[in-house]
Design an enzyme around this catalytic site. Structure first.
Site, short mmCIF file in Angstrom:
data_model
loop_
_atom_site.label_atom_id
_atom_site.label_comp_id
_atom_site.label_asym_id
_atom_site.label_seq_id
_atom_site.Cartn_x
_atom_site.Cartn_y
_atom_site.Cartn_z
N LYS A 266 0.84 -1.20 0.00
CA LYS A 266 0.00 0.00 0.00
C LYS A 266 0.87 1.25 0.00
CE LYS A 266 -3.66 -2.14 2.80
NZ LYS A 266 -4.80 -1.98 1.87
N ARG A 340 -9.87 -11.96 2.06
CA ARG A 340 -10.68 -13.07 1.56
C ARG A 340 -9.93 -14.39 1.64
NH1 ARG A 340 -11.27 -10.12 -4.10
NH2 ARG A 340 -11.42 -8.44 -2.57
#
Length: 457
Positions: A266, A340
């Protein structure tokens, strides 16, 4: 001082000192006070109506509060300061656009604003004790554990029900604590302590790496291996039903205690906020603690895979394939779509799971009804088949963790996780958009469990 109407609520503070001089009151005395409510509708005499507590207080000072909205009598021994908070309309109406009960939301916001200058306060329930309590307790919270100068401690006396907001403040504390303190093991220990002290009908299992390996949780381990902090699979149970064999309501929460993005790293700006990427785990665990405190007559299980997502020579490389607990293979094309991955293994472990992505209208309706009462807005999202086709159209494995078009969004995440749910009735709540909205909600609740328990009692 004139009251200025607003779309929701406002607060006006009245100090005895301003009207009558100091009267020998200390600074500490001046911050002890009373919070009262007032509605925006006008009576025939043109004076805004108070709540019942406000009316009683007004009578106590011979009607001077009603007449001028200023304190004009002799100082009261118990309340050197009084705060009037604007409540707009009375409770009852549902805002069709905001999807909340406007009266309740106004009470929460108004009381959150009303007590901020007081150190000891008695709160008028304003017609809804629970909403009043929530506004007071949630609005008081501030994470200052690491500051030398602490926020002044506030004592709150409420005239209504027991506190409902403590569970949310527990979740907020877990999410706000810095990542070098709130590691997976520490998170699990805090939940264990809170749950066991809440109710004796509870169990906590803190599963270590060896157990995770035995369960063949490849996706979970592939995310965790980039960090030196050991992963934990937290399993908690509350058994409140009289029927020991009643299937539990199961919650699964994402527990990334810090998310750097892995090698799909990020941007550094605002990356510190990723200490709260375990908000799913914090929410479901604190919710179960609240259910245990309320002694709800249902069985609940909580599962939280906890780890860090860090860049190192051991992390997933783009294009790597990992095998989940249920045997499905997953192609990893973005290491920042890690949530996920860890949830996939947790979902395949249980027989049920529970934002807005759901295949069951009944479950959606219960969540929606709860959101109206609490002010936690929800919106139903699509489970279109073309999202599933994006996930399963994979070159190297059964599924891809970001989809054919490399769009790691909420809809593809739900489609991905649907591939690992084993129960026919489920819902997936994506809370990413709510993680940093504290400036949007002036008081920054757990109504769903209460409603669910009443229907299943």
């Amino acid at each position: 001082e004139a009251l200025k109407p607003s779309p929701s609520a406002y607060a006006v503070a009245f100090s005895w000192e301003g009207c009558f001089g100091s009267w020998g009151l200390s600074a500490a005395d001046m911050t002890k006070g009373l919070v009262l409510g007032i509605y925006s509708q006008e009576k025939e005499d043109g004076v805004p109506p108070f709540t019942s507590a406000g009316e009683n207080f007004d009578k106590l000072i011979a009607g001077k509060l009603r007449g001028t909205l200023n304190i004009s009598g002799p100082p009261l021994k118990d309340f050197p300061s009084v705060v009037l908070v604007g409540l707009s309309i009375k409770a009852g109406r549902i805002d069709k656009q905001g999807n909340w009960r406007e009266g309740k939301e106004n009470i929460r916001a108004a009381l959150a604003a009303g007590y901020l200058e007081l150190s000891s306060v008695e709160v008028d329930p304003c017609g809804d004790a629970q909403a009043a309590e929530e506004g007071a307790v949630l609005g008081l919270y501030e994470y200052d554990d690491l500051k030398q100068k602490k926020k002044m401690a506030m004592s709150v006396k409420l005239y209504g029900r027991v506190l409902f907001a403590c569970g949310q403040n527990l979740a907020r504390h877990l999410m706000e604590t810095q990542a070098n303190e709130m590691m997976p093991t520490r998170f699990a220990e805090i939940i264990e302590k809170n749950l066991k002290s809440a109710n004796s009908k509870t169990e906590v299992h803190i599963r270590r790496r060896s157990w995770i390996e035995e369960q063949a949780m490849g996706p979970f381990l592939s995310v965790a291996k980039g960090s030196d902090e050991p992963p934990v699979f937290l399993e908690i149970h509350y058994k409140g039903s009289l029927n020991a064999n009643e299937p539990p309501l199961v919650f699964v929460g994402k527990g990334i205690t810090f998310d750097s993005g892995g090698i799909s790293i990020k941007a550094s700006a605002n990356m510190d906020l990723m200490r709260a990427d375990m908000g799913g785990a914090a929410t479901i665990c604190s919710g179960i603690v609240s259910a245990a405190k309320l002694n709800l007559p249902i069985n609940i299980t909580g599962l939280a895979p906890l780890c860090e997502n860090m860049p190192s020579s051991k992390v997933n490389k783009l294009g790597d394939v990992v095998r989940a607990r249920n045997g499905k293979t997953i192609q990893v094309d973005n290491t920042d779509a890690e949530g996920r991955l860890i949830l996939a293994d947790a979902l395949s472990l249980v027989s049920g799971a529970t934002g807005v992505f759901t295949n069951l209208s009944w479950l959606w309706n219960k969540l929606f009804e709860a959101s109206i009462e609490t002010g936690d807005c929800v919106w139903r999202m699509p489970l279109f088949k073309h999202y599933t086709r994006q996930i399963v159209d994979c070159q190297l494995a059964d599924v891809n963790n970001i989809g054919k078009y490399r769009s790691a969004g909420a809809c593809t995440a739900a489609a991905f996780l649907k591939e690992f749910v084993t129960h026919p009735k489920w819902a997936h709540l994506d809370t990413a958009g709510m993680m940093t909205n504290k400036d949007e909600v002036p008081y920054l609740r757990k109504e769903f469990l209460l409603s669910f328990s009443q229907d299943n009692a």
